[in-house]
Design a protein around this motif. Structure first.
Motif, PDB file in Angstrom:
ATOM      1  N   ARG A 417       5.212  29.690  62.838  1.00 25.81           N
ATOM      2  CA  ARG A 417       6.056  28.505  62.681  1.00 25.81           C
ATOM      3  C   ARG A 417       6.559  28.377  61.241  1.00 25.81           C
ATOM      4  NH1 ARG A 417       2.106  24.165  65.159  1.00 25.81           N
ATOM      5  NH2 ARG A 417       0.625  25.812  64.657  1.00 25.81           N
ATOM      6  N   ILE A 418       5.719  28.759  60.288  1.00 28.81           N
ATOM      7  CA  ILE A 418       6.165  28.737  58.891  1.00 28.81           C
ATOM      8  C   ILE A 418       7.355  29.671  58.710  1.00 28.81           C
ATOM      9  CG2 ILE A 418       5.541  29.408  56.529  1.00 28.81           C
ATOM     10  CD1 ILE A 418       2.701  28.455  57.136  1.00 28.81           C
ATOM     11  N   LEU A 419       7.231  30.877  59.252  1.00 27.49           N
ATOM     12  CA  LEU A 419       8.300  31.858  59.083  1.00 27.49           C
ATOM     13  C   LEU A 419       9.566  31.428  59.821  1.00 27.49           C
ATOM     14  CD1 LEU A 419       9.007  34.435  57.672  1.00 27.49           C
ATOM     15  CD2 LEU A 419       8.137  35.727  59.620  1.00 27.49           C
ATOM     16  N   GLN A 420       9.414  30.749  60.934  1.00 25.13           N
ATOM     17  CA  GLN A 420      10.594  30.264  61.655  1.00 25.13           C
ATOM     18  C   GLN A 420      11.347  29.221  60.832  1.00 25.13           C
ATOM     19  OE1 GLN A 420      11.887  31.413  64.736  1.00 25.13           O
ATOM     20  NE2 GLN A 420      13.574  30.269  63.808  1.00 25.13           N
ATOM     21  N   ILE A 421      10.601  28.347  60.160  1.00 26.35           N
ATOM     22  CA  ILE A 421      11.241  27.328  59.313  1.00 26.35           C
ATOM     23  C   ILE A 421      11.953  27.998  58.138  1.00 26.35           C
ATOM     24  CG2 ILE A 421      10.754  25.428  57.718  1.00 26.35           C
ATOM     25  CD1 ILE A 421       8.537  24.561  59.712  1.00 26.35           C
ATOM     26  N   SER A 423      13.145  31.047  58.165  1.00 29.11           N
ATOM     27  CA  SER A 423      14.291  31.736  58.755  1.00 29.11           C
ATOM     28  C   SER A 423      15.430  30.771  59.047  1.00 29.11           C
ATOM     29  CB  SER A 423      13.860  32.447  60.043  1.00 29.11           C
ATOM     30  OG  SER A 423      14.942  33.102  60.650  1.00 29.11           O
ATOM     31  N   ASP A 424      15.116  29.581  59.564  1.00 30.14           N
ATOM     32  CA  ASP A 424      16.144  28.589  59.874  1.00 30.14           C
ATOM     33  C   ASP A 424      16.916  28.193  58.616  1.00 30.14           C
ATOM     34  OD1 ASP A 424      15.346  28.634  62.502  1.00 30.14           O
ATOM     35  OD2 ASP A 424      14.199  26.762  62.397  1.00 30.14           O
ATOM     36  N   GLY A 425      16.189  28.013  57.528  1.00 35.93           N
ATOM     37  CA  GLY A 425      16.838  27.639  56.280  1.00 35.93           C
ATOM     38  C   GLY A 425      17.667  28.759  55.703  1.00 35.93           C
ATOM     39  N   TRP A 426      17.098  29.949  55.692  1.00 35.28           N
ATOM     40  CA  TRP A 426      17.808  31.080  55.091  1.00 35.28           C
ATOM     41  C   TRP A 426      19.036  31.484  55.901  1.00 35.28           C
ATOM     42  CZ3 TRP A 426      13.625  34.986  52.954  1.00 35.28           C
ATOM     43  CH2 TRP A 426      12.945  34.362  51.885  1.00 35.28           C
ATOM     44  N   LYS A 427      19.002  31.251  57.203  1.00 36.80           N
ATOM     45  CA  LYS A 427      20.179  31.561  58.016  1.00 36.80           C
ATOM     46  C   LYS A 427      21.386  30.771  57.536  1.00 36.80           C
ATOM     47  CE  LYS A 427      21.724  31.845  62.846  1.00 36.80           C
ATOM     48  NZ  LYS A 427      21.329  31.606  64.269  1.00 36.80           N
ATOM     49  N   GLN A 428      21.146  29.554  57.077  1.00 40.12           N
ATOM     50  CA  GLN A 428      22.229  28.720  56.545  1.00 40.12           C
ATOM     51  C   GLN A 428      22.729  29.228  55.191  1.00 40.12           C
ATOM     52  OE1 GLN A 428      21.559  24.331  57.142  1.00 40.12           O
ATOM     53  NE2 GLN A 428      19.519  25.055  57.792  1.00 40.12           N
ATOM     54  N   LEU A 429      21.960  30.135  54.588  1.00 33.04           N
ATOM     55  CA  LEU A 429      22.368  30.742  53.318  1.00 33.04           C
ATOM     56  C   LEU A 429      23.026  32.100  53.528  1.00 33.04           C
ATOM     57  CD1 LEU A 429      19.190  30.076  51.113  1.00 33.04           C
ATOM     58  CD2 LEU A 429      21.165  28.592  51.497  1.00 33.04           C
ATOM     59  N   GLY A 430      23.100  32.545  54.783  1.00 30.32           N
ATOM     60  CA  GLY A 430      23.627  33.882  55.036  1.00 30.32           C
ATOM     61  C   GLY A 430      22.601  34.962  54.790  1.00 30.32           C
ATOM     62  N   VAL A 431      21.338  34.613  54.944  1.00 33.41           N
ATOM     63  CA  VAL A 431      20.233  35.556  54.728  1.00 33.41           C
ATOM     64  C   VAL A 431      19.444  35.667  56.030  1.00 33.41           C
ATOM     65  CG1 VAL A 431      18.111  36.007  53.430  1.00 33.41           C
ATOM     66  CG2 VAL A 431      20.103  35.013  52.273  1.00 33.41           C
ATOM     67  N   GLU A 432      19.178  36.891  56.444  1.00 32.92           N
ATOM     68  CA  GLU A 432      18.516  37.146  57.724  1.00 32.92           C
ATOM     69  C   GLU A 432      17.052  37.513  57.521  1.00 32.92           C
ATOM     70  OE1 GLU A 432      19.605  39.579  61.781  1.00 32.92           O
ATOM     71  OE2 GLU A 432      19.808  40.669  59.888  1.00 32.92           O
ATOM     72  N   VAL A 433      16.197  36.972  58.379  1.00 37.16           N
ATOM     73  CA  VAL A 433      14.767  37.264  58.359  1.00 37.16           C
ATOM     74  C   VAL A 433      14.406  38.103  59.580  1.00 37.16           C
ATOM     75  CG1 VAL A 433      12.459  36.270  58.633  1.00 37.16           C
ATOM     76  CG2 VAL A 433      14.092  35.226  57.055  1.00 37.16           C
ATOM     77  N   LYS A 434      13.729  39.209  59.344  1.00 42.15           N
ATOM     78  CA  LYS A 434      13.221  40.055  60.426  1.00 42.15           C
ATOM     79  C   LYS A 434      11.691  40.059  60.342  1.00 42.15           C
ATOM     80  CE  LYS A 434      15.700  43.571  59.080  1.00 42.15           C
ATOM     81  NZ  LYS A 434      16.341  44.913  59.006  1.00 42.15           N
ATOM     82  N   PRO A 435      11.020  39.245  61.158  1.00 44.51           N
ATOM     83  CA  PRO A 435       9.559  39.119  61.071  1.00 44.51           C
ATOM     84  C   PRO A 435       8.852  40.434  61.380  1.00 44.51           C
ATOM     85  CG  PRO A 435      10.513  37.345  62.380  1.00 44.51           C
ATOM     86  CD  PRO A 435      11.585  38.373  62.183  1.00 44.51           C
TER      87      PRO A 435
END
Length: 570
Positions: A417-421, A423-435
Motif C-alpha cells: 500500500r505504501i508503494l501504491q501511494i 506510485s499514484d503520486g509519481w504518476k502525476q509527475l510523469g514518473v512510472e513505478v514498476k514494483p
C-alpha cells in the motif's frame, strides 16, 4: 525483528557484511503446532503471582538463532538478552541507564575508562559464579574478533581497547577516546561464561558462530533455556540463581505465527497472553474489536521508520538523473506521506522528515520537516530540468524513460500500500513505478548489485528499527564506512563522516546535540534517503496480564529488564 528480516549497524573500522543485519521489518513464520498446549502443560497461567505462572508471547517473526554471534531476528535478540547478564540496562520512558550485573560504576575524568563493581550474588546455571573475568573475556573477545566472527556485535564495543578484571568483582573497560554513548552501548553486550566460550573464541574465533543451543546451555540471566527448536520452539524457565529482582513469571514461551491475524485470534482465544509487537498496518481498525473482546492495547511513539532509498553511487550505470538532488526533491514532493499515515498506519504514526526519530527525544530536530506533498511544484522542478514527457506521459532523461524498478521488501508491513501511494503520486509527475517485491536476502543483494558495487539498483523501499535509542544508532547507518552494510543509499559525505566521529566523542550533551542536529539537516538536504513515516509501537495483551511496560521498542525488547520483572498474571 525480526523487526526485521535482517539488520546491521556499522561503525568505523568494523564494517559489517550485508548478511550481518540485526533488525529489519517483520518476517512471518509458520505457527508452531502444539506449542500453546506445551506451554500450558509447563505452568499455570492463571495463578496470581505464583511461582508457576507461565507467560505465552506471540510473535510474527521467527527466532533464527539464540547464538548472539549469528542471530539476525530481533525476536531472537530479545530471548538472548533474557538468558545472559548485562553490565547495565535501559529502563523507563527516557531509557535511563541503570545497573544490572554491575552494582555501580565510575567513569574516569577523561572519559577513557569505566570501572564497574559487580554484584556478589550471581551464578551461571551450572553453579559457577559470574565474575568480572567473564565480563572482561566477553568484551575482549568482541574487540579481538570485531572484524570477523564478532562483526555482528562490533558496534557495541566501538572505541574499546580492552577490558581487565583486577579481581572477581572489579571490571575496568578502557577506551582509545571518550565515547558519548559508551554506557548505552554496553547495555547491548551480553556477558558470556568464560569457561564455556574460551574454546570457541580461540584462534580466529570462527567457533563462536557454531556454538549450539539446547536445554543444557549455560546461562546466567533472568531465565535459562529448557526447550529450543530453531525457528519453532523457545521455552524458558526462571533462573533460580538470578541476581536481580525476582519476577513472578516462572515459565516463558514464544509462539511464532505465520500471519498477524492468526496471532490475534490466538490472543482472543487465550491461547497466548500477549503479543510482542504489532504493526498498525496489520491490525488497522481492529483495535476497537480487540477492546470489545476485553483485550488491552497500548501505543507509544515508535522506533520503526519506513523509508525510500535512492542509490546515489556516482558510478551507477543507469538512471543517472537520480544523482541530481533536485530530481530527488521533486520525487519527495510527489509522495503523500500523510496518506500513508492515514491509509497504511490507520493514524498510528506520523509523517517523517529526519532520520533521527521523535522517540529519541531531544536528539530529534523537529525543524527538519518532510517535503510538502505538492504535485504542481514538483512538476515545475522537473520541467525546469528539461525532463520532458513522452507520448505515453512518462518523462525521459536523456535516452531513458523515468520508469523505475522499485525494490520492495516483502517483510515491510503495509509495503504494497505504501508503494501504491508513491506510485499514484509519481504518476502525476510523469514518473512510472514498476514494483519488484523481494525477500530480505534478495533485497540485500539487489540494493548492492552487482556483487556489492551498487551499480544497478535505483530505488528501494524498506524500513528499520535501531538497536538503541541513541542517535548514533541511526547516524552510523550512513557514514561511508557503512557502505556494504546498512548504507542502502551508498551515501558518502566526508563532512557527515567527520561530524559523526566528533559527536560520538563529544561528552557535553548540548554540544553533541548541536552536532547531531547539523547531521540531521545535512542528510535531509541530500535526500539520498526519504524518511516516509514513523510507525507507532503497538502491543496487545489479554485481560489477565498486568504490569505491562510499554516503550517505543515494544513491551518485550532487548533493552529493558523491567518488561518481565514487573509483569503479573492474574
Amino acid at each position: 525483528m525480526s523487526n526485521n528480516d535482517d539488520v546491521s549497524t556499522e561503525v568505523p573500522g568494523a564494517v559489517l557484511s550485508r548478511r550481518s543485519m540485526l533488525f529489519r521489518l517483520g518476517v512471518g513464520g509458520a505457527v508452531v503446532a502444539g506449542l500453546p498446549t506445551l506451554l500450558a502443560a509447563c505452568g499455570d497461567s492463571g495463578s496470581s503471582g505464583s511461582s508457576s505462572s507461565t507467560l505465552r508471547i506471540g510473535l510474527t517473526s521467527e527466532m533464527d538463532s539464540l547464538n548472539p554471534f549469528v542471530q539476525q531476528s530481533a525476536a531472537a535478540v530479545i530471548a538472548t538478552h533474557m538468558l545472559y547478564p548485562t553490565l547495565l540496562r535501559l529502563e523507563g520512558d527516557d531509557f535511563t541507564v541503570e545497573p544490572d550485573l554491575a552494582d555501580d560504576y565510575e567513569v574516569s575524568a577523561d572519559g577513557t575508562s569505566i570501572t564497574f563493581r559487580l554484584k556478589t550474588k550471581a551464578a551461571w546455571s551450572d553453579g559457577k559464579p559470574v565474575t568480572a573475568r567473564d565480563a572482561a573475556f566477553t568484551i575482549n573477545t568482541l574487540v579481538q574478533h570485531s572484524g570477523s566472527a564478532a562483526a555482528l556485535l562490533a558496534q557495541y564495543v566501538v572505541g574499546i581497547t580492552g577490558a581487565e578484571a583486577p579481581d572477581d568483582r572489579t571490571l575496568v573497560v578502557r577506551y582509545s577516546e571518550p565515547i558519548a554513548n559508551a554506557l548505552g552501548l554496553l547495555t547491548r553486550v551480553v556477558i558470556l561464561p568464560e569457561h564455556v566460550w574460551t574454546e570457541p573464541a580461540s584462534g580466529d574465533g570462527a567457533g563462536l558462530k557454531t556454538v549450539a543451543y539446547d536445554e543444557g546451555t549455560v546461562c546466567g540471566g533472568q531465565f535459562v533455556l529448557t526447550k529450543y527448536t530453531p525457528k519453532e520452539i523457545v521455552l524458558l524457565k526462571a533462573h533460580a540463581d538470578w541476581y536481580g529482582e525476582k519476577q513472578s513469571i516462572s515459565t516463558l514461551g514464544f509462539v511464532t505465527y505465520g500471519a498477524p491475524d492468526a496471532m490475534i485470534k490466538a490472543l482472543e482465544a487465550s491461547e497466548i497472553d500477549a503479543v510482542a509487537l504489532l504493526s498498525p498496518s496489520t491490525v488497522g481498525g481492529s483495535l476497537e474489536r480487540l477492546a470489545d473482546r476485553g483485550l488491552r492495547t497500548q501505543q507509544a511513539p515508535g522506533f520503526v521508520m519506513n523509508n525510500l532509498y535512492f542509490n546515489v553511487n556516482p558510478k551507477k550505470t543507469q538512471h543517472r538523473e537520480l544523482l541530481d538532488p533536485q530530481v530527488r526533491r521533486a520525487l519527495s514532493m510527489g509522495i503523500d506521506r500523510a496518506r500513508i499515515v492515514e491509509v497504511v498506519l490507520f493514524g498510528m504514526g506520523e509523517v517523517a522528515g529526519s532520520l533521527v526519530y521523535p522517540a529519541m527525544g531531544a536528539w530529534h530536530d523537529d525543524s527538519v520537516v518532510p517535503d510538502a506533498f505538492d504535485i504542481a511544484a514538483a512538476n515545475e522542478i522537473l520541467d525546469g530540468l528539461g525532463l520532458a514527457r513522452g507520448s505515453d506521459g512518462v518523462r525521459t532523461a536523456g535516452a531513458e524513460k523515468m520508469s523505475y524498478k522499485v525494490n520492495l521488501a516483502s517483510g515491510l508491513a503495509g509495503g504494497d500500500r505504501i508503494l501504491q501511494i508513491i506510485s499514484d503520486g509519481w504518476k502525476q509527475l510523469g514518473v512510472e513505478v514498476k514494483p519488484n517485491t523481494l525477500d530480505a536476502a534478495a533485497m540485500i543483494d539487489a540494493i548492492s548489485a552487482p556483487d556489492g558495487k551498487y551499480l544497478t539498483n535505483d530505488i528501494a523501499v524498506w524500513g528499520f528499527l535501531p538497536a538503541s535509542p541513541d542517535p548514533s544508532a541511526v547516524l552510523d547507518h550512513f557514514i561511508t564506512d557503512s557502505i556494504g552494510g546498512f548504507n542502502n543509499c551508498h551515501y558518502s559525505d566526508p563532512d557527515f563522516d567527520r561530524a559523526y566521529v566528533e559527536q560520538n566523542a563529544t561528552l557535553d550533551v548540548d554540544e553533541r546535540r548541536s552536532l547531531v542536529y547539523d547531521m540531521q539537516n545535512r542528510f535531509f538536504e541530500a535526500r539520498a534517503m526519504l524518511a516516509l513515516v514513523y510507525v507507532n509501537a503497538l502491543a496487545a495483551s489479554g485481560p489477565k496480564l498486568t504490569g505491562y511496560q510499554m516503550s517505543g521498542f515494544g513491551p518485550f525488547n532487548a533493552v529493558s529488564r523491567d518488561q518481565v520483572t514487573q509483569l503479573r498474571l492474574a
